[in-house]
Structure formats: structure tokens, C-alpha cells
Design a protein around this motif. Structure first.
Motif, PDB file in Angstrom:
ATOM      1  N   TYR A  25       0.842  -1.194   0.000  1.00  0.00           N
ATOM      2  CA  TYR A  25       0.000   0.000   0.000  1.00  0.00           C
ATOM      3  C   TYR A  25       0.882   1.252   0.000  1.00  0.00           C
ATOM      4  O   TYR A  25       2.011   1.228   0.496  1.00  0.00           O
ATOM      5  N   ARG A  70      -7.722  -4.001   2.775  1.00  0.00           N
ATOM      6  CA  ARG A  70      -7.857  -2.808   1.926  1.00  0.00           C
ATOM      7  C   ARG A  70      -8.909  -1.856   2.477  1.00  0.00           C
ATOM      8  O   ARG A  70      -8.743  -0.630   2.463  1.00  0.00           O
ATOM      9  N   THR A 111       2.503  -3.918   7.446  1.00  0.00           N
ATOM     10  CA  THR A 111       1.826  -3.219   6.362  1.00  0.00           C
ATOM     11  C   THR A 111       1.199  -1.921   6.851  1.00  0.00           C
ATOM     12  O   THR A 111       1.301  -0.875   6.204  1.00  0.00           O
ATOM     13  N   SER A 115       2.383   2.183   5.844  1.00  0.00           N
ATOM     14  CA  SER A 115       1.495   3.215   5.305  1.00  0.00           C
ATOM     15  C   SER A 115       1.224   4.339   6.286  1.00  0.00           C
ATOM     16  O   SER A 115       0.930   5.465   5.871  1.00  0.00           O
ATOM     17  N   ASP A 341      -8.621   4.995  -0.874  1.00  0.00           N
ATOM     18  CA  ASP A 341      -8.017   3.706  -1.202  1.00  0.00           C
ATOM     19  C   ASP A 341      -6.509   3.861  -1.367  1.00  0.00           C
ATOM     20  O   ASP A 341      -6.041   4.505  -2.314  1.00  0.00           O
ATOM     21  N   LEU A 342      -5.729   3.261  -0.491  1.00  0.00           N
ATOM     22  CA  LEU A 342      -4.273   3.366  -0.533  1.00  0.00           C
ATOM     23  C   LEU A 342      -3.631   2.319  -1.438  1.00  0.00           C
ATOM     24  O   LEU A 342      -2.412   2.315  -1.600  1.00  0.00           O
ATOM     25  N   LEU A 343      -4.431   1.445  -2.025  1.00  0.00           N
ATOM     26  CA  LEU A 343      -3.867   0.442  -2.927  1.00  0.00           C
ATOM     27  C   LEU A 343      -3.810   0.952  -4.357  1.00  0.00           C
ATOM     28  O   LEU A 343      -2.896   0.617  -5.105  1.00  0.00           O
TER      29      LEU A 343
END
Length: 352
Positions: A25, A70, A111, A115, A341-343
Motif C-alpha cells: 500500500y 484494503r 503493512t 502506510s 483507497d491506498l492500494l
């Protein structure tokens, strides 16, 4: 080309490992406390005791697993973006303790840290997972039968005793308002109310239980003397000290054990909460749970907002915004979720 059984086995193992890998991410922006909000000093992300710090203005609890990661990342970003004191929020994440889970708690923790480098948070293994798995009865949707869906019932025993009040959020929400306002919901009575949530008294409450439940005076009398209304357990304010004193987890488990013997409901972790708390909670304004945006539990069709103000959008139901976006078939409101949305690449988000 013909492959040997060993080669095929190795390919399958590699494929399984790739599927279990946690996606990378993007790093989220850093949000600082507002000087105008008179925030307490920022929490230090490296402080192992930050959860018990008197400077923790708001405690937030969420589950953390690969399937919904997510959504969790987007929810966290939305909380921070709209908070007046983002550096004073402490997150408590409950992750699967099973060795067979698709990603380890440590991988998930790493993870989140990548981020959100400055985020104060702690990851807890769900110690009661095996016990819960033995209590779960199948429901109308398989995704509702995951033990982590029941982690909200065990926050009082999972989180440190120093945490008295916590906001529980599902992983399919985004906030558009300051979470401090939700966390400050009054819970009246010194020894009384332990749960606050938006109530929906116009909903058909009887539909959440089987006809056999309502036909039995011994069972239906559980709601005697209460104005029992539906509430969604994806957004709640909990007084954990009161919860512990009243032993509410044991009460929820008793209903789950009964469900194993006599089927009294069809919908996962919600009915036991209703049995214990419906008619005994503090009301929260409906703007804090614009729920049902994921449609029903069967088809997940698009739905719009309820009438009124919006402080939190909740994609409860089968349809999740990330799945619909990836499939190229988003609902109109999924564009709001996409902004957090960081993806997806930042350029995609800026044009959403």
C-alpha cells in the motif's frame, strides 16, 4: 509440456504463497493535531504503553485480516483525515491468531506501519478465536461466519484494562467527520449503558429471528419490558469497564450456545448482540452509520444514502466497494470510498 507431480505440487505451493502475500500500500499523508482544537500532546508510535497514555483522546478498535485489509486501510485514512486531533488517536487492531490464516499478524502490522509511520496502534492476536469457532453457527452468508466477525464481542478481554471507552468500526466504512464527536457520545448512568449506536426502530425487528424463536414464550420473553430496535454493530461506542462488570461477553456466548442447539436466528454475529443489548443502548445520530451501501447479503446491489446528514458511510452487505471498483462495475457511492483507497495509484484517486 507435461510436468511431474512434484513440479505441479511446487507450482501450487508457490501460487498459494503469492495469494497469501500482503499487497503493498502507498504511504498515507501525515496529519497533525489542530492548534485550535486544544489537542493533548501527540502519542508516540514507538511507545509500547501508548494505549494507556492519558493523552489518548480517542480509542478505535478494528479487526485486521488480509481479506478486508484494503477496507481497513481506507477506514483508518478517513479517520485521520477528518480528525481534529489525529495524532491523539490510538488504534487497536485484532488479528487472527491462527497459524493457517492468510497473512500473519506481524505481516499485517508491518503493512499498517509502512502506510502510517506516525500512527499510534497495537495489534492483538485474537486469543478467543478457537473458542469462538466452536460457537459459530452457519449463517446466510459464508463471510459472516469468520471468527474475526465476533471479535467485537471480546474487546473487553482483548484490550488493556486501562482502555475504558472505545469506538468499534467495521472495515468497510469511511468517515467524513471528526471521530471525536462520535467517541464523546454520552452513555448515561454510573453502572448502566455500555453500548451506544444508531438505532432504527422502523426496521422489522422480528425478521432477525426465526419464527420458532417468536413462537416460544420462553425465548421471545428475552425482549419483555424493552423497546427493542435494530442497530448495526459495525459502528458502536463501547464502555468496556461497564461491559466487564456486567459480563456481557458471557451473555452473548450463552445465546450462541443456544443457537447451536436450537436455530433461533440466521445472520451471524448481529442477533446475539440484539438479544443482549436491543432496547438497552444509548442512541447515536443516524448520520454516524449510513449503512447498507453494500446492498443485501445475497446480491449486493447498489444502494443510495438514507435521508439526512452523513458523517460515516458503511458498505455493509455483500457488495464491497473495492471489489466493484476492481471489476469495473462500481456503484455511484463507491467513488467516495475510492478517495481513501491506498492500494490504487494516487493519480487514480485524484481523478475518482
Amino acid at each position: 509440456m507435461t510436468r511431474s507431480p512434484l513440479a505441479l505440487a511446487l507450482l501450487l505451493l508457490c501460487a498459494a504463497g503469492a495469494a497469501a502475500a500482503v499487497p503493498r500500500y502507498r504511504e498515507a499523508p501525515h496529519f497533525t493535531n489542530s492548534a485550535a482544537a486544544q489537542c493533548p500532546p501527540p502519542l508516540q508510535p514507538s511507545d509500547a504503553d501508548a494505549a494507556c497514555s492519558p493523552h489518548a483522546a480517542v480509542h478505535v478498535a478494528m479487526t485486521l485480516d488480509a481479506s478486508y485489509l484494503r477496507g481497513t486501510m481506507a477506514a483508518v485514512l478517513s479517520v485521520l483525515r477528518h480528525a481534529s486531533c489525529p495524532e491523539s488517536i490510538h488504534f487497536h487492531f485484532i488479528a487472527s491468531a491462527s497459524s493457517g490464516s492468510s497473512a500473519t499478524a506481524e505481516a499485517l502490522r508491518a503493512t499498517v506501519r509502512a502506510s502510517f509511520p506516525s500512527l499510534a496502534f497495537r495489534v492483538y492476536p485474537f486469543a478467543d478465536e478457537a473458542r469462538v469457532a466452536g460457537l459459530i453457527s452457519t449463517s446466510i452468508r459464508g463471510a459472516l461466519d469468520r471468527p474475526l466477525n465476533y471479535a467485537r464481542s471480546y474487546l473487553a478481554s482483548t484490550l488493556p484494562a486501562c482502555v475504558r471507552r472505545v469506538v468499534y468500526l467495521d472495515s468497510d466504512v469511511v468517515l467524513t467527520d471528526d471521530i471525536a464527536a462520535l467517541a464523546a457520545t454520552p452513555l448515561p448512568g454510573e453502572e448502566g449503558t455500555a453500548v451506544a449506536a444508531p438505532q432504527y426502530c422502523g426496521a422489522n425487528f422480528t425478521a432477525y429471528f426465526t419464527p420458532g424463536f417468536w413462537a416460544s414464550p420462553a425465548l421471545s420473553s428475552a425482549f419483555a419490558g424493552r423497546r427493542a430496535c435494530y442497530f448495526n454493530t459495525g459502528v458502536m461506542v463501547l464502555d468496556l469497564a461497564r461491559w466487564r462488570r456486567a459480563g456481557y461477553t458471557a451473555q452473548i456466548e450463552e445465546w450462541m450456545e443456544l443457537q447451536k442447539r436450537v436455530r433461533i436466528y440466521e445472520l451471524g454475529s448481529l442477533p446475539p448482540f440484539l438479544l443482549v443489548f436491543a432496547g438497552r443502548i444509548a442512541s447515536v445520530d443516524h448520520r454516524w452509520n449510513q449503512h447498507g451501501l453494500g446492498g443485501d447479503n445475497y446480491r449486493g446491489l447498489c444502494r443510495g444514502l438514507h435521508a439526512g446528514a452523513v458523517s460515516l458511510l458503511h458498505w455493509s452487505g455483500k457488495g464491497k466497494p473495492w471489489d466493484r471498483l476492481d471489476a469495473g462495475r462500481p456503484c455511484p457511492l463507491d467513488a467516495v470510498w475510492a478517495k481513501y483507497d491506498l492500494l490504487r495509484p494516487a493519480a487514480d484517486i485524484e481523478t475518482s
